[in-house]
Design a protein around this motif. Sequence first.
Motif, PDB file in Angstrom:
ATOM      1  N   SER A  48       0.680  -1.318   0.669  1.00 28.59           N
ATOM      2  CA  SER A  48      -0.239  -0.100  -0.536  1.00 28.59           C
ATOM      3  C   SER A  48       1.043   1.198  -0.248  1.00 28.59           C
ATOM      4  N   SER A  72      -6.278  -6.696  -9.314  1.00 30.59           N
ATOM      5  CA  SER A  72      -5.876  -5.949  -7.789  1.00 30.59           C
ATOM      6  C   SER A  72      -7.516  -4.916  -7.959  1.00 30.59           C
ATOM      7  N   SER A 107      -8.271  -2.630  -6.131  1.00 29.66           N
ATOM      8  CA  SER A 107      -7.405  -1.801  -5.725  1.00 29.66           C
ATOM      9  C   SER A 107      -7.913  -0.147  -6.078  1.00 29.66           C
ATOM     10  N   ALA A 128     -10.029   1.498  -5.104  1.00 25.60           N
ATOM     11  CA  ALA A 128     -10.440   1.458  -4.117  1.00 25.60           C
ATOM     12  C   ALA A 128     -10.922   3.703  -3.868  1.00 25.60           C
ATOM     13  N   ARG A 136     -10.616 -10.217  -4.523  1.00 26.11           N
ATOM     14  CA  ARG A 136     -10.572 -10.001  -2.967  1.00 26.11           C
ATOM     15  C   ARG A 136     -10.586 -10.018  -1.531  1.00 26.11           C
ATOM     16  N   ALA A 137      -9.722  -9.164  -1.166  1.00 20.11           N
ATOM     17  CA  ALA A 137      -9.045  -9.207   0.299  1.00 20.11           C
ATOM     18  C   ALA A 137      -8.997 -10.702   0.669  1.00 20.11           C
ATOM     19  N   ILE A 162     -16.715  -5.190   3.752  1.00 18.61           N
ATOM     20  CA  ILE A 162     -15.638  -5.735   3.429  1.00 18.61           C
ATOM     21  C   ILE A 162     -15.580  -7.265   2.530  1.00 18.61           C
ATOM     22  N   TYR A 175      -5.142   5.655   1.947  1.00 15.70           N
ATOM     23  CA  TYR A 175      -5.497   4.297   1.035  1.00 15.70           C
ATOM     24  C   TYR A 175      -6.039   3.688   1.722  1.00 15.70           C
ATOM     25  N   THR A 176      -4.800   3.498   2.737  1.00 16.91           N
ATOM     26  CA  THR A 176      -5.696   2.458   4.464  1.00 16.91           C
ATOM     27  C   THR A 176      -6.489   2.856   4.825  1.00 16.91           C
ATOM     28  N   THR A 223      -9.723   2.270   2.692  1.00 14.51           N
ATOM     29  CA  THR A 223     -10.436   0.343   2.399  1.00 14.51           C
ATOM     30  C   THR A 223     -11.025   0.579   4.055  1.00 14.51           C
ATOM     31  N   SER A 270     -17.016   0.911   2.303  1.00 14.33           N
ATOM     32  CA  SER A 270     -17.712  -0.321   1.634  1.00 14.33           C
ATOM     33  C   SER A 270     -17.069  -0.130   0.465  1.00 14.33           C
ATOM     34  N   GLN A 271     -16.180  -1.783   0.023  1.00 10.91           N
ATOM     35  CA  GLN A 271     -16.441  -1.986  -1.439  1.00 10.91           C
ATOM     36  C   GLN A 271     -16.808  -3.430  -1.701  1.00 10.91           C
TER      37      GLN A 271
END
Length: 339
Positions: free
Chosen positions: A84, A119, A121, A124, A173-174, A206, A293-294, A297, A301-302
């Motif tokens: 990140s 990703s 990301s 995000a 994802r995750a 998440i 970014y952190t 996330t 919500s994603q």
Amino acid sequence: MSAQFKGRRILLTGATGGLGFACARELIARGHEVRAVGRQLEPGQALEALGAEFLAFDLEEEHDLTALLRGYDSVIHAAALSASWGGREAFESANVDVTRRLLNAAAKRSIKRFVFISSPSIFASFEDRVGIGESDLPVDPPLNYYAQSKRAAERLVLASRDDALACSVIRPRALVGEGDRVILPKLVELAAREKIPMPRDGKALIELTDLRDAAWAICEAEERADDLKGRAINISGGNPRAVKEVAQQLAQALGKSPRFVTPRMPLLRVLAASLEGLAKLTGREAEPLLTRYTLATLAYSQSFDLAPAKRLLDYAPRYDGLATLLEQAHQMAGMGEPA
């Protein structure tokens, strides 16, 4: 090779990472011959025990990648600099330049199938994005250089081609499960604190994804390569959970009882931007305590609309990502790992 061999010969990059290892296991179970490329020797030995051919190889250092692909049918490109925080040049080299050279090498070898692991990301942002579908666009500009590099690499992979190489992209994802060295370690470190900040009261959703489900989807994309040319498919565990719920259950599994606090978002955004700016100004390589970014996330919500994955891959999650995460946490606590 045995005369009875009916699978394909597949080059798998990033094979010593958690996702790469899971892909190798899935490919071998499907009857394919795997050349597993990675930089970590211990997981490499485990890959050999599974039946893969392991090559300790740094893709950035080798500029002619055609020799790797001699006699192979497919490429699954999972290798990446995944972080990140970091400098633009490092991400550009590891994630964009390597992808470009691997694509070119695959074309020279007349490879037929190329699956690139990207990703989420790239999505995000500082807003809730629920049920992201095929028509939803990545954030522009992205929140960090990692997301920027993955988006740039995607463009290379998904560009129109005049050869037989069928390219597709999978965005898992995750990821959690055996071999995860990203999400669980970070959450364990967070759970060890007396106070855990929960931006927006931890209501952000998440979708944790078991590595085995992601590996299945990636290997299925390789199987169906001809039907997936130029497509990007989002993959998740399909069971959105609130960040606070995940944190509470994880803390309980680790025998911790932190206090959750809810700092104000405007203050956090200013703090994240300031810490990033200070790190860049001083040339500090270590990731700041908080980045944009952190924060995004954790606070927003994603989740994915899995209908395209179902339609194109016949994908349906087989594992509960949160249950997998908690199982790994219980194992870690039982082994006396620092928490």
